[in-house]
Scaffold this motif. Structure first.
Motif, mmCIF file in Angstrom:
data_model
loop_
_atom_site.group_PDB
_atom_site.id
_atom_site.type_symbol
_atom_site.label_atom_id
_atom_site.label_comp_id
_atom_site.label_asym_id
_atom_site.label_seq_id
_atom_site.Cartn_x
_atom_site.Cartn_y
_atom_site.Cartn_z
ATOM 1 N N ASN A 232 0.596 -1.234 -0.096
ATOM 2 C CA ASN A 232 -0.014 -0.006 -0.023
ATOM 3 C C ASN A 232 0.991 1.299 0.005
ATOM 4 O OD1 ASN A 232 0.809 -0.671 2.514
ATOM 5 N ND2 ASN A 232 -0.687 0.687 3.573
ATOM 6 N N TYR A 233 2.161 1.058 0.107
ATOM 7 C CA TYR A 233 3.123 2.320 0.175
ATOM 8 C C TYR A 233 3.785 2.428 -1.184
ATOM 9 C CZ TYR A 233 2.285 2.754 5.251
ATOM 10 O OH TYR A 233 1.990 3.126 6.499
ATOM 11 N N CYS A 234 3.623 1.274 -1.826
ATOM 12 C CA CYS A 234 4.597 1.320 -3.232
ATOM 13 C C CYS A 234 4.377 2.663 -4.102
ATOM 14 C CB CYS A 234 4.283 -0.057 -3.953
ATOM 15 S SG CYS A 234 4.808 -1.390 -3.122
ATOM 16 N N GLY A 235 3.165 2.848 -4.322
ATOM 17 C CA GLY A 235 2.891 4.301 -5.078
ATOM 18 C C GLY A 235 3.315 5.514 -4.768
ATOM 19 N N ALA A 236 3.830 5.522 -3.197
ATOM 20 C CA ALA A 236 4.436 6.822 -2.675
ATOM 21 C C ALA A 236 5.849 6.774 -2.931
ATOM 22 C CB ALA A 236 3.913 6.799 -1.311
ATOM 23 N N VAL A 237 6.613 5.819 -3.378
ATOM 24 C CA VAL A 237 8.265 5.715 -3.358
ATOM 25 C C VAL A 237 8.577 5.936 -4.921
ATOM 26 C CG1 VAL A 237 10.157 4.458 -2.940
ATOM 27 C CG2 VAL A 237 8.291 4.255 -1.624
ATOM 28 N N LYS A 238 9.222 6.847 -4.992
ATOM 29 C CA LYS A 238 9.773 7.378 -6.600
ATOM 30 C C LYS A 238 11.300 7.278 -6.529
ATOM 31 C CE LYS A 238 5.399 8.013 -7.774
ATOM 32 N NZ LYS A 238 4.964 6.911 -8.803
ATOM 33 N N PRO A 239 12.080 7.069 -7.693
ATOM 34 C CA PRO A 239 13.438 7.191 -7.562
ATOM 35 C C PRO A 239 13.940 8.566 -7.226
ATOM 36 C CG PRO A 239 12.667 6.075 -9.504
ATOM 37 C CD PRO A 239 11.271 6.737 -8.904
ATOM 38 N N ASP A 240 15.086 8.482 -6.538
ATOM 39 C CA ASP A 240 15.597 9.872 -6.063
ATOM 40 C C ASP A 240 15.081 10.320 -4.937
ATOM 41 O OD1 ASP A 240 17.866 9.419 -8.143
ATOM 42 O OD2 ASP A 240 16.484 10.626 -9.448
ATOM 43 N N ASP A 241 13.745 9.657 -4.372
ATOM 44 C CA ASP A 241 13.330 10.447 -3.064
ATOM 45 C C ASP A 241 14.182 10.373 -2.023
ATOM 46 O OD1 ASP A 241 10.780 10.764 -4.350
ATOM 47 O OD2 ASP A 241 9.685 8.890 -3.456
ATOM 48 N N ILE A 255 20.969 9.383 9.095
ATOM 49 C CA ILE A 255 21.763 9.368 7.925
ATOM 50 C C ILE A 255 20.917 9.554 6.817
ATOM 51 C CG2 ILE A 255 23.402 8.074 6.642
ATOM 52 C CD1 ILE A 255 24.199 6.439 9.097
ATOM 53 N N SER A 256 21.537 10.316 5.573
ATOM 54 C CA SER A 256 20.655 10.685 4.628
ATOM 55 C C SER A 256 20.944 9.784 3.513
ATOM 56 C CB SER A 256 20.826 12.195 4.135
ATOM 57 O OG SER A 256 20.176 12.578 3.009
ATOM 58 N N GLY A 257 19.827 9.468 2.530
ATOM 59 C CA GLY A 257 20.241 8.501 1.401
ATOM 60 C C GLY A 257 19.144 8.908 0.460
ATOM 61 N N LYS A 258 19.149 8.227 -0.603
ATOM 62 C CA LYS A 258 18.089 8.338 -1.646
ATOM 63 C C LYS A 258 17.610 6.940 -2.497
ATOM 64 C CE LYS A 258 21.265 9.451 -5.561
ATOM 65 N NZ LYS A 258 21.433 10.503 -6.742
ATOM 66 N N VAL A 259 16.731 6.961 -2.732
ATOM 67 C CA VAL A 259 16.110 5.716 -3.479
ATOM 68 C C VAL A 259 16.953 5.664 -4.728
ATOM 69 C CG1 VAL A 259 14.170 4.746 -4.577
ATOM 70 C CG2 VAL A 259 13.982 6.089 -2.597
#
Length: 366
Positions: A232-241, A255-259
């Protein structure tokens, strides 16, 4: 007589209640996914609607994750032959480059392979000299063209065998120019640049080709945190988020990161996909195998946001009531993701401008 009157009154009241219940049942007519309500029904007053509009929003939620070395940045060096370690040049924590010598191995199998290599090298040299001599003699009219062609064919065959032997040495990560004599130890080198994070080298120890890696080299300046994101969270995740990672070892530090990558395959048992989050790890605070909490904070984007009361949690898929006209509602399945403050992000199923039931849908769905 008094009891007779009370009986008549009770029957009358029960009849009125039955008539009222029957009328309420008829007030909502259901055909497929279309719900029709009488305009005079009290249900109409309970149903609150609102027009769908786009809102700028960023989704935020937390999931569990595991730290992992980036593929291609970790190499486990095992021996290709059974043999005995005769020399070592590395230690734990040492920085190495690609091609750096790690240790040397004496092996009967490598002895035979290197012997075959030197034999093909010698055969190629002899065939080359013979071909060049025949070419000179043919120029002087001493040998025939046929003899020259035969010498040329022999040289080409010898060259092909030599090239194959060179390729076989590359399988063992050995360059031809590194071989100086038959019987020399097999040099085991690092295939990548990085740091020696595991070293089980003992000079004189006999090791086998099916043993675990003797040396592990890894570049951990950057790592992946593998997050398991529910369906149910998949649609809220995008590359480079943007992503925030917190470990159990340092719960007070973020610690910061990105998708980096969103998995295409969903685990049927957990109903989650793997999301790879790339994090800078120059401080070496993230250790492969470490557990972490991953907070996703997507970039603000236009989205359809509804109050949680608008969503009907059916068995198959969440749905909402879309107003078709006065008193007529369509029960439409939607895809959603949870946001903060009890709001629901509708990722699929609705369009701006449509009118939906935001409260009281439960009266329609009796």
């Amino acid at each position: 007589m008094k009891y007779f009157y009370w009986a008549v009154i009770c029957l009358f009241l029960l009849g009125c209640a039955g008539e009222k219940q029957q009328r309420e049942i008829k007030e909502v007519e259901v055909k497929g996914n279309i719900y029709t309500v009488e305009t005079t029904s009290p249900i109409v007053k309970e149903v609150k609607t609102n027009k769908v509009a786009l809102t700028s929003v960023g989704s935020s939620f937390k999931v569990a994750g595991t730290v992992r070395a980036i593929t291609g940045r970790i190499a486990e060096v095992a021996v290709p032959f059974d043999g005995r370690i005769v020399a070592s040049t590395v230690r734990l924590g040492q920085k190495v480059g690609a091609g750096t010598l790690l240790f040397k191995l004496n092996s009967a199998d490598f002895y035979n392979a290197s012997k075959a290599f030197f034999q093909t090298k010698q055969n190629r040299a002899l065939a080359k000299r013979n071909y060049e001599r025949k070419k000179e003699l043919h120029g002087g009219g001493i040998v025939s063209k046929r003899d020259l062609e035969e010498a040329e064919t022999e040289y080409r065959n010898a060259q092909a065998e030599y090239d194959e032997a060179v390729a076989s040495m590359k399988v063992f990560n050995v360059r031809a120019d590194q071989l100086t004599s038959v019987g020399q130890p097999l040099p085991m080198v690092s295939p990548i640049a990085g740091e020696v994070v595991k070293c089980n080298v003992t000079i004189g120890e006999y090791v086998k080709s099916d043993d675990e890696a003797v040396v592990t080299v890894a570049d951990l300046s950057k790592v992946w945190v593998v997050a398991h994101v529910k369906e149910n969270y998949c649609g809220a995740v995008k590359p480079d988020d943007i992503v925030e990672v917190v470990t159990d070892a340092q719960p007070e530090k973020t610690i910061s990161g990105k998708v980096y990558y969103i998995g295409e395959l969903m685990d049927e048992e957990t109903r989650a996909v793997e999301v790879l989050v790339e994090c800078d790890n120059s401080s070496r605070e993230l250790k492969p195998g470490m557990f972490a909490t991953v907070k996703f904070q997507s970039t603000a984007r236009d989205a359809i946001i509804l109050p949680a009361t608008a969503i009907l949690q059916n068995e198959e898929q969440p749905s909402v009531f879309v107003v078709q006209k006065e008193g007529v509602y369509e029960c439409r399945p939607v895809s959603v993701a949870t946001t903060e403050e009890g709001k629901i992000w509708v990722t699929q199923g609705l369009k701006p401008g449509e009118t939906v039931v935001v409260n009281g849908g439960i009266f329609l769905n009796k």
